[in-house]
Design a protein around this motif. Structure first.
Motif, PDB file in Angstrom:
ATOM      1  N   UNK A   1       4.798   7.912  -3.680  1.00  0.00           N
ATOM      2  CA  UNK A   1       4.830   7.324  -2.344  1.00  0.00           C
ATOM      3  C   UNK A   1       3.547   6.568  -2.021  1.00  0.00           C
ATOM      4  N   UNK A   2       2.410   7.104  -2.450  1.00  0.00           N
ATOM      5  CA  UNK A   2       1.157   6.395  -2.197  1.00  0.00           C
ATOM      6  C   UNK A   2       1.100   5.096  -2.994  1.00  0.00           C
ATOM      7  N   UNK A   3       1.724   5.090  -4.160  1.00  0.00           N
ATOM      8  CA  UNK A   3       1.842   3.845  -4.923  1.00  0.00           C
ATOM      9  C   UNK A   3       2.715   2.841  -4.209  1.00  0.00           C
ATOM     10  N   UNK A   4       3.744   3.332  -3.539  1.00  0.00           N
ATOM     11  CA  UNK A   4       4.677   2.449  -2.842  1.00  0.00           C
ATOM     12  C   UNK A   4       3.993   1.703  -1.697  1.00  0.00           C
ATOM     13  N   UNK A   5       2.993   2.337  -1.071  1.00  0.00           N
ATOM     14  CA  UNK A   5       2.277   1.664   0.020  1.00  0.00           C
ATOM     15  C   UNK A   5       0.920   1.126  -0.465  1.00  0.00           C
ATOM     16  N   UNK A   6       0.770   1.091  -1.794  1.00  0.00           N
ATOM     17  CA  UNK A   6      -0.404   0.471  -2.427  1.00  0.00           C
ATOM     18  C   UNK A   6      -1.730   1.100  -1.996  1.00  0.00           C
ATOM     19  N   UNK A   7      -1.725   2.415  -1.846  1.00  0.00           N
ATOM     20  CA  UNK A   7      -2.969   3.107  -1.540  1.00  0.00           C
ATOM     21  C   UNK A   7      -3.631   3.507  -2.859  1.00  0.00           C
ATOM     22  N   UNK A   8      -4.312   2.549  -3.457  1.00  0.00           N
ATOM     23  CA  UNK A   8      -4.867   2.736  -4.791  1.00  0.00           C
ATOM     24  C   UNK A   8      -5.879   3.861  -4.885  1.00  0.00           C
TER      25      UNK A   8
END
Length: 264
Positions: A209-216
């Motif tokens: 999910x964090x990848x989905x919102x690009x929270x690198x």
């Protein structure tokens, strides 16, 4: 054709496929982001769930209701399944595969052959459609099966913020449980037994999910914690308990901040 674009997104891809029959063209990622899936951390039946594991009408209808649609779910036992799906198409259900439970969409059945849309990654070599005899189908379902069907309904404005706020409370409970587990266990087999129940929601589904919102930045920390855990249970390294626990607490705190940013 519809494809999976994030880990374990078969049910979201299945929903996107069904929506095509309503002349609504979306992808699994569109549905997840519109729902606000990265900001939901749930407790259901005493299990922690996040990301693609949230796949009931409660969550799908956050996307569907504003469109004048609703996902209706019916639970039937195995003996009732064939009658329940007779003369139906575009209904979603789960079947067993070599990779675990998998959402598929019934598109046709005739002469006792059931044809299903099979959500998969575009780059995979999996068949887009699979055909099962009634005997094969019954072997590949649980004793109780949830059938999902999209119906027309009145348009509803849905505010998911209460679900987001509840997610923050759930993360506090999760933190208590996972810290208590880490403090009281150091056996590899015990850790293995908790991979799905305790660690997956944060270090696999949460990471997705964090990848989905690009929270690198948070993805990086989650991947580090995931590697620490997997190296330990594979016997490659010892687990630095204090460091691992600190990393988990940092991840949860940052996760809460991200959810809090959209919850009010």
């Amino acid at each position: 054709m519809k494809y999976m674009h994030f880990n374990s997104s078969c049910s979201y891809c299945a929903l996107a496929y069904i929506l095509s029959s309503f002349s609504i063209e979306v992808e699994d990622t569109d549905i997840a982001l519109k729902i606000g899936l990265p900001y939901i951390f749930a407790i259901e039946k005493d299990e922690y769930l996040a990301g693609p594991m949230l796949q009931s009408s409660k969550y799908f209808n956050l996307f569907l209701n504003p469109l004048g649609l609703e996902l209706e779910e019916h639970c039937v036992n195995k003996q009732e399944l064939l009658n329940a799906i007779d003369n139906k198409n575009n209904v979603m259900l789960g079947i067993k595969t070599d990779f675990g439970k998998h959402a598929v969409v019934l598109v046709n059945n005739s002469n006792n052959v059931y044809s299903f849309f099979n959500p998969s990654w575009k780059e995979s070599n999996q068949e887009t459609f699979i055909n099962l005899s009634k005997e094969e189908l019954l072997k590949r379902v649980d004793e109780e099966i949830v059938i999902g069907e999209i119906k027309q309904s009145q348009k509803k404005t849905v505010d998911p913020k209460s679900i987001y706020r509840e997610s923050i409370i759930n993360l506090d409970k999760y933190k208590k449980d996972i810290v208590e587990f880490i403090d009281n266990n150091d056996d590899i087999e015990v850790y293995k037994g908790q991979l799905d129940n305790l660690f997956r929601p944060l270090l696999l589904d949460g990471l997705t999910m964090m990848g989905l919102i690009n929270n690198g930045a948070l993805v990086k920390t989650m991947k580090e914690a995931q590697t620490n855990l997997l190296d330990f249970i594979r016997g490659k390294t010892k687990l630095d308990v204090l460091q691992f626990k600190a990393k988990i607490c940092i991840i949860i705190a940052q996760y809460k901040e991200i959810i809090n940013s959209v919850a009010n």
